[in-house]
Design an enzyme around this catalytic site. Structure first.
Site, PDB file in Angstrom:
ATOM      1  N   ASP A  11      10.487   5.201  -2.314  1.00 20.66           N
ATOM      2  CA  ASP A  11       9.514   4.125  -2.183  1.00 20.66           C
ATOM      3  C   ASP A  11       9.186   4.034  -0.699  1.00 20.66           C
ATOM      4  O   ASP A  11      10.032   3.648   0.107  1.00 20.66           O
ATOM      5  CB  ASP A  11      10.114   2.812  -2.691  1.00 20.66           C
ATOM      6  CG  ASP A  11       9.148   1.635  -2.584  1.00 20.66           C
ATOM      7  OD1 ASP A  11       8.104   1.777  -1.920  1.00 20.66           O
ATOM      8  OD2 ASP A  11       9.448   0.574  -3.162  1.00 20.66           O
ATOM      9  N   TYR A  67      -5.589  -5.191   1.110  1.00 16.24           N
ATOM     10  CA  TYR A  67      -5.874  -3.749   1.125  1.00 16.24           C
ATOM     11  C   TYR A  67      -6.716  -3.401   2.348  1.00 16.24           C
ATOM     12  O   TYR A  67      -6.416  -2.437   3.068  1.00 16.24           O
ATOM     13  CB  TYR A  67      -6.604  -3.367  -0.161  1.00 16.24           C
ATOM     14  CG  TYR A  67      -6.895  -1.897  -0.303  1.00 16.24           C
ATOM     15  CD1 TYR A  67      -5.874  -0.987  -0.552  1.00 16.24           C
ATOM     16  CD2 TYR A  67      -8.197  -1.419  -0.203  1.00 16.24           C
ATOM     17  CE1 TYR A  67      -6.142   0.372  -0.690  1.00 16.24           C
ATOM     18  CE2 TYR A  67      -8.479  -0.063  -0.338  1.00 16.24           C
ATOM     19  CZ  TYR A  67      -7.448   0.826  -0.585  1.00 16.24           C
ATOM     20  OH  TYR A  67      -7.718   2.169  -0.724  1.00 16.24           O
ATOM     21  N   ALA A 100      -6.980  -5.087   5.135  1.00 13.55           N
ATOM     22  CA  ALA A 100      -6.155  -5.283   6.335  1.00 13.55           C
ATOM     23  C   ALA A 100      -5.238  -4.085   6.565  1.00 13.55           C
ATOM     24  O   ALA A 100      -5.081  -3.615   7.702  1.00 13.55           O
ATOM     25  CB  ALA A 100      -5.331  -6.563   6.199  1.00 13.55           C
ATOM     26  N   SER A 101      -4.634  -3.575   5.492  1.00  5.82           N
ATOM     27  CA  SER A 101      -3.710  -2.453   5.633  1.00  5.82           C
ATOM     28  C   SER A 101      -4.430  -1.191   6.086  1.00  5.82           C
ATOM     29  O   SER A 101      -3.903  -0.414   6.891  1.00  5.82           O
ATOM     30  CB  SER A 101      -2.983  -2.195   4.310  1.00  5.82           C
ATOM     31  OG  SER A 101      -3.854  -1.667   3.318  1.00  5.82           O
ATOM     32  N   LYS A 102      -5.654  -0.982   5.600  1.00  2.99           N
ATOM     33  CA  LYS A 102      -6.388   0.224   5.964  1.00  2.99           C
ATOM     34  C   LYS A 102      -6.980   0.128   7.369  1.00  2.99           C
ATOM     35  O   LYS A 102      -7.048   1.123   8.092  1.00  2.99           O
ATOM     36  CB  LYS A 102      -7.495   0.500   4.941  1.00  2.99           C
ATOM     37  CG  LYS A 102      -6.945   0.833   3.552  1.00  2.99           C
ATOM     38  CD  LYS A 102      -5.975   1.996   3.581  1.00  2.99           C
ATOM     39  CE  LYS A 102      -5.515   2.385   2.181  1.00  2.99           C
ATOM     40  NZ  LYS A 102      -4.564   3.521   2.169  1.00  2.99           N
ATOM     41  N   SER A 135      -9.659   4.311   3.824  1.00  3.98           N
ATOM     42  CA  SER A 135     -10.617   3.857   2.824  1.00  3.98           C
ATOM     43  C   SER A 135     -11.829   3.282   3.539  1.00  3.98           C
ATOM     44  O   SER A 135     -11.758   2.924   4.730  1.00  3.98           O
ATOM     45  CB  SER A 135      -9.972   2.777   1.941  1.00  3.98           C
ATOM     46  OG  SER A 135     -10.941   2.104   1.168  1.00  3.98           O
TER      47      SER A 135
END
Length: 268
Positions: free
Chosen positions: A61, A152, A154-156, A139
């Site tokens: 993970d 999502y 924010a993470s990208k 993305s």
């Protein structure tokens, strides 16, 4: 062109979707491949399908730092080095900010951002030694914040910024750092997307049959790796979104809102 024959290529999240397609094409290119995922059964099926080929599987993970470290250590024990790292493992979400529990945001960030950071950090000495390649799976959401995908996006954005910093630091090392934006591609990421309570939604709001296939996407990514590109944005919709958002941000606000909402409700 950067030849991948006999190179050691590592793909996180290789049990399905774009990751599995990348494993397939890397083996076709003659690379020695290692991949990880959370589902051992899916990894085992992948290994059986490529029986006799140099494919190492490992259950991990990527949101867990120790899992990332152990995975990279096992790759080194198996192959001795790493030439290419593709940080493909990722998860999405679908919920408006006002409804979203913070655990959803943490989970998305842990997998998408910290998974990329940890795997890259542990693999970095070997990639620098080989003047290899680091790929981040980003993305269009890393260029343009999307409604219902706040965590999502924010993470990208974070992945793009972190990899750009790393690329600049390594400019004189011979290492190529790039991030790719597949756009809407057929995969399980929307079915596995987290809801407001950090649980899988189990459904896709998109017409998967009209999207680019994972195999097509993997082929484009491999060509970009060979050419040692800086960035790559796929699909005409993705390219248009990035362009309009850069030069006409207010228009992008309206177009994105129209795409994702109907009668005031988030429908995609």
């Amino acid at each position: 062109m950067y030849s991948l024959k006999n190179k050691v290529a590592v793909v996180t999240g290789g049990s399905e979707g774009i990751g599995r397609a990348l494993v397939d094409v890397l083996l076709q290119y003659g690379a020695r491949v290692a991949t990880c995922g959370r589902n051992y059964d899916k990894l085992y099926e992948l290994q059986k399908r490529h029986s006799g080929k140099p494919l190492m599987i490992h259950t991990a993970d990527v949101s867990n730092e120790q899992d990332c470290q152990h995975f990279i250590s096992q790759v080194i024990k198996t192959y001795g080095t790493i030439d290419v790292l593709i940080n493909n493992a990722g998860i999405s979400m679908r919920a408006q900010v006002m409804d979203t529990e913070l655990e959803t945001l943490r989970r998305v960030m842990d997998i998408n951002f910290w998974g990329t950071v940890c795997c890259t950090k542990f693999a970095l000495p070997y990639i620098i030694k080989n003047k290899g390649t680091i790929v981040g799976m980003s993305s269009v959401a890393g260029y343009r914040g999307l409604p219902g995908r706040s965590g999502y996006s924010a993470s990208k954005f974070a992945v793009n910024g972190w990899l750009e910093s790393l690329r600049t630091e390594l400019l004189d090392s011979g290492v190529n750092v790039m991030w790719v934006c597949p756009g809407f591609t057929t995969s399980n990421i929307r079915n596995a997307a987290l809801n407001k309570d950090a649980l899988p939604t189990g459904e896709s709001k998109m017409d998967e049959g009209k999207l680019m296939t994972a195999e097509e996407c993997a082929t484009y990514i491999m060509k970009a790796i060979e050419k040692r590109k800086r960035t790559m944005v796929l699909t005409s919709t993705g390219k248009q979104t990035v362009f309009i958002n850069r030069f006409f941000p207010s228009l992008a606000d309206k177009l994105v809102r129209k795409f994702y909402y109907k009668n005031g409700n988030l429908v995609k």
